[in-house]
Design an enzyme around this catalytic site. Sequence first.
Site, short mmCIF file in Angstrom:
data_model
loop_
_atom_site.label_atom_id
_atom_site.label_comp_id
_atom_site.label_asym_id
_atom_site.label_seq_id
_atom_site.Cartn_x
_atom_site.Cartn_y
_atom_site.Cartn_z
N ASP A 37 0.83 -1.21 0.00
CA ASP A 37 0.00 0.00 0.00
C ASP A 37 0.86 1.25 0.00
O ASP A 37 2.00 1.22 0.44
CB ASP A 37 -0.85 0.03 1.28
CG ASP A 37 -2.20 -0.61 1.08
OD1 ASP A 37 -2.46 -1.08 -0.04
OD2 ASP A 37 -2.97 -0.64 2.04
N LYS A 58 -2.64 4.16 -4.17
CA LYS A 58 -2.74 5.31 -5.08
C LYS A 58 -1.61 6.29 -4.76
O LYS A 58 -1.37 6.63 -3.62
CB LYS A 58 -4.10 5.99 -4.99
CG LYS A 58 -4.63 6.21 -3.60
CD LYS A 58 -5.94 6.96 -3.67
CE LYS A 58 -6.52 7.12 -2.29
NZ LYS A 58 -7.63 6.29 -1.97
N MET A 170 -9.11 9.35 8.49
CA MET A 170 -9.63 9.82 7.20
C MET A 170 -10.59 11.00 7.38
O MET A 170 -11.63 11.08 6.71
CB MET A 170 -10.34 8.67 6.44
CG MET A 170 -9.38 7.60 5.99
SD MET A 170 -10.19 6.19 5.22
CE MET A 170 -10.38 5.09 6.63
#
Length: 259
Positions: A37, A58, A170
């Site tokens: 990741d 990402k 988050m």
Amino acid sequence: MHTTGKVTLIGAGPGDPDLITLKAIKALQQAEVVLVDDLVNQAVLAHCPRARIVPVGKRGGCQSTPQHFINRMLVALAEQGQNVVRLKGGDPFVFGRGGEEMLALRSASIPYDIIPGITSGLAACSSLEVPATHRGYTHGVTLVTAHTQNGESLPWRALVESNTTLVIYMGMQHLATISRELITAGMAKEMPCMIVENATRDHQRAVTGSLQTLPMLGHQHQMQSPAMIVVGEVVGLANSADTLQMLGQFEQLKAVNAN
Ligand code: SAH
């Protein structure tokens, strides 16, 4: 006919490459292929110099690899007989989608192991000298994400009534909502809060303030993801030398603690 390989789901810890477990290092040394990741510090890959590294996070605004694709890749690689490691930031089972991967492996009858990691929320607290729980302040800690699956609202009232330290993952896109909803649900506007960016990494930054000033703190100091938001009286114990700003309205809590 080859034998089936296996998959080890590993938590790499919050960022500091030394905050990985010995068990994780041993598993990395045995790995043939490692799916990594983007939150994982690349320095930990020094433990698997011979493994094939497959980045699946990402980076630079690119689309992340879809979860179902990662699940299928884990199963396929293990079916080829490979020793596969799936390396994730923090702990694989704390907002890490490790559960989904485990269930995919389970239903494909692939042998797997889980190696926990230090979750970034608790590491963010300790890096600012904030005890996530502390007698006399709170009897618990709640790990929660502000990024809900279908945008549904968090149970704000229950969070307030829990009287626990809130460690919010988050949450950087939701500072205003977090502040407004917690205050509306009855939390004191003065409740100490902090934002910890890049916890345990070299470029860690942190700001402290009150629940009311939370959106302003994030904006003013341009706090960026990955960052942790912590709300609770224990934040009043943060070491101000490590923070960019300390509003000080909970200094008295420190005095109480010193006695
Ligand atoms: N499984 C991970 C969490 C993945 S969710 C864990 O246990 O830590 C991703 C969120 O984790 C980010 O949006 C951010 O809120 C938080 N995060 C991850 N690493 C962080 C770090 N080093 N500092 C602060 N927050 C971090």
